[in-house]
Design a protein around this motif. Structure first.
Motif, PDB file in Angstrom:
ATOM      1  N   THR A 128       5.322 -11.487  -1.887  1.00  0.00           N
ATOM      2  CA  THR A 128       5.405 -10.484  -0.830  1.00  0.00           C
ATOM      3  C   THR A 128       4.832  -9.152  -1.310  1.00  0.00           C
ATOM      4  O   THR A 128       4.710  -8.902  -2.507  1.00  0.00           O
ATOM      5  CB  THR A 128       6.863 -10.262  -0.392  1.00  0.00           C
ATOM      6  N   VAL A 129       4.500  -8.308  -0.337  1.00  0.00           N
ATOM      7  CA  VAL A 129       4.111  -6.928  -0.603  1.00  0.00           C
ATOM      8  C   VAL A 129       4.940  -6.035   0.312  1.00  0.00           C
ATOM      9  O   VAL A 129       5.513  -6.493   1.296  1.00  0.00           O
ATOM     10  CB  VAL A 129       2.603  -6.693  -0.332  1.00  0.00           C
ATOM     11  N   THR A 130       5.007  -4.765  -0.022  1.00  0.00           N
ATOM     12  CA  THR A 130       5.750  -3.846   0.832  1.00  0.00           C
ATOM     13  C   THR A 130       4.936  -3.522   2.082  1.00  0.00           C
ATOM     14  O   THR A 130       3.704  -3.630   2.091  1.00  0.00           O
ATOM     15  CB  THR A 130       6.062  -2.541   0.085  1.00  0.00           C
ATOM     16  N   GLY A 131       5.639  -3.107   3.118  1.00  0.00           N
ATOM     17  CA  GLY A 131       4.947  -2.715   4.334  1.00  0.00           C
ATOM     18  C   GLY A 131       4.027  -1.533   4.106  1.00  0.00           C
ATOM     19  O   GLY A 131       2.933  -1.455   4.685  1.00  0.00           O
ATOM     20  N   GLY A 132       4.453  -0.603   3.237  1.00  0.00           N
ATOM     21  CA  GLY A 132       3.618   0.552   2.924  1.00  0.00           C
ATOM     22  C   GLY A 132       2.320   0.156   2.241  1.00  0.00           C
ATOM     23  O   GLY A 132       1.255   0.695   2.540  1.00  0.00           O
ATOM     24  N   TRP A 133       2.414  -0.790   1.312  1.00  0.00           N
ATOM     25  CA  TRP A 133       1.210  -1.276   0.626  1.00  0.00           C
ATOM     26  C   TRP A 133       0.262  -1.915   1.633  1.00  0.00           C
ATOM     27  O   TRP A 133      -0.946  -1.666   1.617  1.00  0.00           O
ATOM     28  CB  TRP A 133       1.608  -2.274  -0.447  1.00  0.00           C
ATOM     29  N   ALA A 134       0.808  -2.775   2.498  1.00  0.00           N
ATOM     30  CA  ALA A 134      -0.022  -3.457   3.494  1.00  0.00           C
ATOM     31  C   ALA A 134      -0.658  -2.453   4.454  1.00  0.00           C
ATOM     32  O   ALA A 134      -1.834  -2.584   4.821  1.00  0.00           O
ATOM     33  CB  ALA A 134       0.823  -4.471   4.266  1.00  0.00           C
ATOM     34  N   TRP A 135       0.101  -1.425   4.857  1.00  0.00           N
ATOM     35  CA  TRP A 135      -0.420  -0.425   5.783  1.00  0.00           C
ATOM     36  C   TRP A 135      -1.540   0.385   5.141  1.00  0.00           C
ATOM     37  O   TRP A 135      -2.543   0.698   5.778  1.00  0.00           O
ATOM     38  CB  TRP A 135       0.709   0.498   6.234  1.00  0.00           C
ATOM     39  N   ARG A 136      -1.399   0.693   3.874  1.00  0.00           N
ATOM     40  CA  ARG A 136      -2.401   1.517   3.191  1.00  0.00           C
ATOM     41  C   ARG A 136      -3.671   0.750   2.885  1.00  0.00           C
ATOM     42  O   ARG A 136      -4.778   1.277   3.067  1.00  0.00           O
ATOM     43  CB  ARG A 136      -1.822   2.089   1.899  1.00  0.00           C
ATOM     44  N   HIS A 137      -3.550  -0.495   2.438  1.00  0.00           N
ATOM     45  CA  HIS A 137      -4.713  -1.217   1.931  1.00  0.00           C
ATOM     46  C   HIS A 137      -5.293  -2.251   2.902  1.00  0.00           C
ATOM     47  O   HIS A 137      -6.495  -2.538   2.834  1.00  0.00           O
ATOM     48  CB  HIS A 137      -4.350  -1.918   0.623  1.00  0.00           C
ATOM     49  N   HIS A 138      -4.468  -2.823   3.768  1.00  0.00           N
ATOM     50  CA  HIS A 138      -4.938  -3.927   4.627  1.00  0.00           C
ATOM     51  C   HIS A 138      -4.306  -3.802   6.012  1.00  0.00           C
ATOM     52  O   HIS A 138      -3.558  -4.665   6.459  1.00  0.00           O
ATOM     53  CB  HIS A 138      -4.602  -5.277   3.982  1.00  0.00           C
TER      54      HIS A 138
END
Length: 229
Positions: A202-212
């Protein structure tokens, strides 16, 4: 009938809302990735040991020179089939998308971490796609040239001049794939939060929002529609 996902795969989903976690890789995909990674590391070490006398000491990791020469091509076959499984799972998400050109054109902002100047991305950026396709091409070249110089398997089928060319191609491709692998590892460490995708899935929602962001939007939109839609 729901449209086919463009930026995400069926297994990608939001794991929780508070805090938001996003499922990025299934357990099978993560295991497949690590088998491929460790096979490549073992091939690099054993191959370097056979490449230059100054690196012969690396054969000690594999039980000596004869054992290294025996096991190197076998690990190569393992790598080929392991990566083939990864290719089947990931090739569609690594196809070029319109935003990849803009991402490459703004590579300076990528290096400097200025995400606000970059386009919204699907599951993979152009750099990740380059690594995927470079690995695909190089592994194919390595397995073909490797079989050509594997005397116990194809020694009687390949002429000496052709085998000499295959040795050169194999060595150059090996150097290239080691460099691509180093770039891949560096990028995974440099982009904070990336490694957990291949350790925890899994990844954090913040990581996903920033990068993908396009990937996250599509997953959130799909999950909000529910199974009926």
């Amino acid at each position: 009938m729901a449209p086919r996902p463009y930026y995400s795969e069926p297994g990608d989903r939001l794991e929780s809302v508070q805090p938001v976690e996003v499922s990025r890789y299934r357990g099978f995909t993560r295991a497949n990735h690590w088998v491929t990674a460790f096979s490549l590391i073992e091939l690099a070490l054993s191959g370097l040991a056979l490449f230059d006398p100054a690196l012969y000491f690396l054969t000690g990791l594999f039980g000596g020179g004869q054992m290294t020469r025996w096991i190197h091509p076998i690990i190569g076959v393992v790598l080929f089939f392991s990566f083939a499984l990864m290719f089947i799972q990931l090739w569609r998400m690594n196809m070029p998308k319109p935003e990849d050109t803009t991402w490459v054109a703004n590579i300076g902002d990528v290096v400097k971490g200025r995400e606000e100047n970059l386009p919204e991305l699907g599951k993979y950026n152009a750099g990740q796609k380059f690594v995927f396709w470079a690995m695909t091409g190089l592994i194919i070249v390595l397995i073909v040239s490797g079989v050509m110089i594997w005397q116990q398997v194809a020694g009687h089928l390949v002429s000496v001049p052709a085998r000499r060319i295959a040795v050169l191609v194999h060595a150059l491709s090996a150097v290239a794939i080691i460099l691509v692998f180093i770039m891949h590892v560096y990028a995974a460490i440099w982009t904070r939060g990336t490694l957990r995708a291949m350790t925890r899935g899994t990844v954090t929602g913040g990581w996903a929002w920033r990068h993908h962001r396009k990937w996250l939007r599509e997953i959130a939109s799909r999950d909000n529609k529910g199974p009926a839609e």
